[in-house]
Design a protein around this motif. Structure first.
Motif, PDB file in Angstrom:
ATOM      1  N   THR A   1       0.826  -1.221   0.000  1.00 30.46           N
ATOM      2  CA  THR A   1       0.000   0.000   0.000  1.00 30.46           C
ATOM      3  C   THR A   1       0.856   1.265   0.000  1.00 30.46           C
ATOM      4  OG1 THR A   1      -0.146   0.166   2.413  1.00 30.46           O
ATOM      5  CG2 THR A   1      -1.811  -1.191   1.301  1.00 30.46           C
ATOM      6  N   ILE A   2       2.171   1.146   0.055  1.00 28.68           N
ATOM      7  CA  ILE A   2       3.031   2.320   0.165  1.00 28.68           C
ATOM      8  C   ILE A   2       3.075   3.106  -1.141  1.00 28.68           C
ATOM      9  CG2 ILE A   2       4.438   1.376   2.018  1.00 28.68           C
ATOM     10  CD1 ILE A   2       6.526   0.570  -0.010  1.00 28.68           C
ATOM     11  N   ASN A   3       3.291   4.423  -1.008  1.00 25.65           N
ATOM     12  CA  ASN A   3       3.370   5.302  -2.174  1.00 25.65           C
ATOM     13  C   ASN A   3       4.710   6.015  -2.295  1.00 25.65           C
ATOM     14  OD1 ASN A   3       0.649   4.968  -3.099  1.00 25.65           O
ATOM     15  ND2 ASN A   3       0.013   6.176  -1.341  1.00 25.65           N
ATOM     16  N   LEU A   4       5.308   6.376  -1.178  1.00 22.97           N
ATOM     17  CA  LEU A   4       6.504   7.218  -1.189  1.00 22.97           C
ATOM     18  C   LEU A   4       7.766   6.486  -0.749  1.00 22.97           C
ATOM     19  CD1 LEU A   4       4.890  10.373   0.428  1.00 22.97           C
ATOM     20  CD2 LEU A   4       5.365   9.984  -1.992  1.00 22.97           C
ATOM     21  N   SER A   5       7.648   5.219  -0.480  1.00 21.05           N
ATOM     22  CA  SER A   5       8.801   4.446  -0.008  1.00 21.05           C
ATOM     23  C   SER A   5       8.868   3.134  -0.776  1.00 21.05           C
ATOM     24  CB  SER A   5       8.697   4.210   1.495  1.00 21.05           C
ATOM     25  OG  SER A   5       7.478   3.605   1.830  1.00 21.05           O
ATOM     26  N   GLU A   6       9.824   2.322  -0.409  1.00 19.95           N
ATOM     27  CA  GLU A   6      10.020   1.047  -1.099  1.00 19.95           C
ATOM     28  C   GLU A   6      10.532   0.021  -0.107  1.00 19.95           C
ATOM     29  OE1 GLU A   6      12.674   2.680  -3.908  1.00 19.95           O
ATOM     30  OE2 GLU A   6      14.436   2.410  -2.660  1.00 19.95           O
ATOM     31  N   TYR A   7      10.524  -1.223  -0.507  1.00 21.72           N
ATOM     32  CA  TYR A   7      11.057  -2.272   0.357  1.00 21.72           C
ATOM     33  C   TYR A   7      11.761  -3.320  -0.486  1.00 21.72           C
ATOM     34  CZ  TYR A   7       7.074  -5.259  -0.923  1.00 21.72           C
ATOM     35  OH  TYR A   7       6.149  -6.014  -1.603  1.00 21.72           O
ATOM     36  N   ARG A   8      12.648  -4.026   0.174  1.00 19.16           N
ATOM     37  CA  ARG A   8      13.316  -5.150  -0.497  1.00 19.16           C
ATOM     38  C   ARG A   8      13.344  -6.326   0.471  1.00 19.16           C
ATOM     39  NH1 ARG A   8      18.016  -2.070   0.869  1.00 19.16           N
ATOM     40  NH2 ARG A   8      19.517  -3.343   2.001  1.00 19.16           N
ATOM     41  N   VAL A   9      13.313  -7.512  -0.098  1.00 22.54           N
ATOM     42  CA  VAL A   9      13.306  -8.742   0.687  1.00 22.54           C
ATOM     43  C   VAL A   9      14.655  -9.424   0.513  1.00 22.54           C
ATOM     44  CG1 VAL A   9      12.188 -10.979   1.014  1.00 22.54           C
ATOM     45  CG2 VAL A   9      10.818  -9.001   0.312  1.00 22.54           C
ATOM     46  N   GLU A  10      15.253  -9.796   1.638  1.00 24.13           N
ATOM     47  CA  GLU A  10      16.520 -10.524   1.621  1.00 24.13           C
ATOM     48  C   GLU A  10      16.276 -11.920   2.181  1.00 24.13           C
ATOM     49  OE1 GLU A  10      19.141  -8.231   4.057  1.00 24.13           O
ATOM     50  OE2 GLU A  10      19.433  -6.682   2.530  1.00 24.13           O
ATOM     51  N   GLU A  11      16.803 -12.907   1.491  1.00 23.03           N
ATOM     52  CA  GLU A  11      16.717 -14.289   1.964  1.00 23.03           C
ATOM     53  C   GLU A  11      17.909 -14.569   2.867  1.00 23.03           C
ATOM     54  OE1 GLU A  11      14.305 -16.539   1.318  1.00 23.03           O
ATOM     55  OE2 GLU A  11      13.180 -15.191  -0.002  1.00 23.03           O
ATOM     56  N   LEU A  12      17.653 -15.019   4.080  1.00 22.62           N
ATOM     57  CA  LEU A  12      18.697 -15.349   5.039  1.00 22.62           C
ATOM     58  C   LEU A  12      18.608 -16.831   5.378  1.00 22.62           C
ATOM     59  CD1 LEU A  12      18.080 -12.316   7.415  1.00 22.62           C
ATOM     60  CD2 LEU A  12      19.761 -12.463   5.577  1.00 22.62           C
ATOM     61  N   TRP A  13      19.644 -17.373   5.968  1.00 21.81           N
ATOM     62  CA  TRP A  13      19.610 -18.797   6.309  1.00 21.81           C
ATOM     63  C   TRP A  13      18.595 -19.093   7.401  1.00 21.81           C
ATOM     64  CZ3 TRP A  13      20.779 -20.492  11.196  1.00 21.81           C
ATOM     65  CH2 TRP A  13      21.430 -19.589  12.036  1.00 21.81           C
ATOM     66  N   GLN A  14      18.281 -18.112   8.267  1.00 22.21           N
ATOM     67  CA  GLN A  14      17.321 -18.343   9.352  1.00 22.21           C
ATOM     68  C   GLN A  14      15.927 -17.796   9.026  1.00 22.21           C
ATOM     69  OE1 GLN A  14      19.775 -16.097   9.412  1.00 22.21           O
ATOM     70  NE2 GLN A  14      19.279 -14.328  10.645  1.00 22.21           N
ATOM     71  N   GLY A  15      15.719 -17.323   7.810  1.00 16.36           N
ATOM     72  CA  GLY A  15      14.409 -16.792   7.411  1.00 16.36           C
ATOM     73  C   GLY A  15      14.558 -15.694   6.380  1.00 16.36           C
ATOM     74  N   LYS A  16      13.780 -14.640   6.534  1.00 16.88           N
ATOM     75  CA  LYS A  16      13.817 -13.514   5.605  1.00 16.88           C
ATOM     76  C   LYS A  16      13.956 -12.220   6.380  1.00 16.88           C
ATOM     77  CE  LYS A  16      10.829 -15.735   2.231  1.00 16.88           C
ATOM     78  NZ  LYS A  16       9.594 -15.676   1.483  1.00 16.88           N
ATOM     79  N   ARG A  17      14.379 -11.190   5.661  1.00 18.33           N
ATOM     80  CA  ARG A  17      14.432  -9.841   6.214  1.00 18.33           C
ATOM     81  C   ARG A  17      13.859  -8.890   5.178  1.00 18.33           C
ATOM     82  NH1 ARG A  17      20.032  -8.363   6.885  1.00 18.33           N
ATOM     83  NH2 ARG A  17      19.955  -9.489   8.841  1.00 18.33           N
ATOM     84  N   ILE A  18      13.017  -7.988   5.624  1.00 14.72           N
ATOM     85  CA  ILE A  18      12.504  -6.932   4.760  1.00 14.72           C
ATOM     86  C   ILE A  18      13.076  -5.619   5.268  1.00 14.72           C
ATOM     87  CG2 ILE A  18      10.471  -5.660   4.000  1.00 14.72           C
ATOM     88  CD1 ILE A  18       8.882  -8.232   4.163  1.00 14.72           C
ATOM     89  N   ILE A  19      13.608  -4.843   4.354  1.00 19.86           N
ATOM     90  CA  ILE A  19      14.101  -3.508   4.681  1.00 19.86           C
ATOM     91  C   ILE A  19      13.213  -2.515   3.944  1.00 19.86           C
ATOM     92  CG2 ILE A  19      16.039  -1.913   4.567  1.00 19.86           C
ATOM     93  CD1 ILE A  19      17.851  -4.433   4.619  1.00 19.86           C
TER      94      ILE A  19
END
Length: 103
Positions: free
Chosen positions: A57-75
């Motif tokens: 739903t964001i308009n002015l920002s962004e995110y990226r997904v990183e795959e990690l060995w213990q799960g995922k991270r979203i920044i």
């Protein structure tokens, strides 16, 4: 006559620069608030799909997904404030939120 035109051009240039800076400042602050409020809306054990649904739903920002060995991270951050404000969301292997931090 030439001095009057030069003066008017200078006034116009200064007004344009000030207007641009005010507009940039407004949108930069809105992007910061978008990151802050979405980050605050998340809690432990929230599902990955729910987080993605909210982030879509964001308009002015962004995110990226990183795959990690213990799960995922979203920044989640924004170019409008040079990625100074970030929300880090970490997931376990069951795709549940384990931690949320706003920097």
């Amino acid at each position: 006559m030439n001095r009057k035109i030069t003066f008017n051009l200078k006034v116009f240039a200064v007004a344009t620069i000030i207007s641009s800076l005010v507009t940039f400042g407004f949108y930069s602050n809105e992007a910061r608030k978008e990151v802050y409020y979405l980050c605050g809306n998340l809690s432990k054990d929230t599902s990955y799909s729910s987080v993605i649904r909210q982030l879509n739903t964001i308009n002015l920002s962004e995110y990226r997904v990183e795959e990690l060995w213990q799960g995922k991270r979203i920044i989640h951050s924004s170019k409008l404030n040079f990625h100074l404000f970030r929300c880090n969301i970490e997931f376990n292997t069951e795709e549940k939120v384990t931690s949320v931090s706003y920097n």
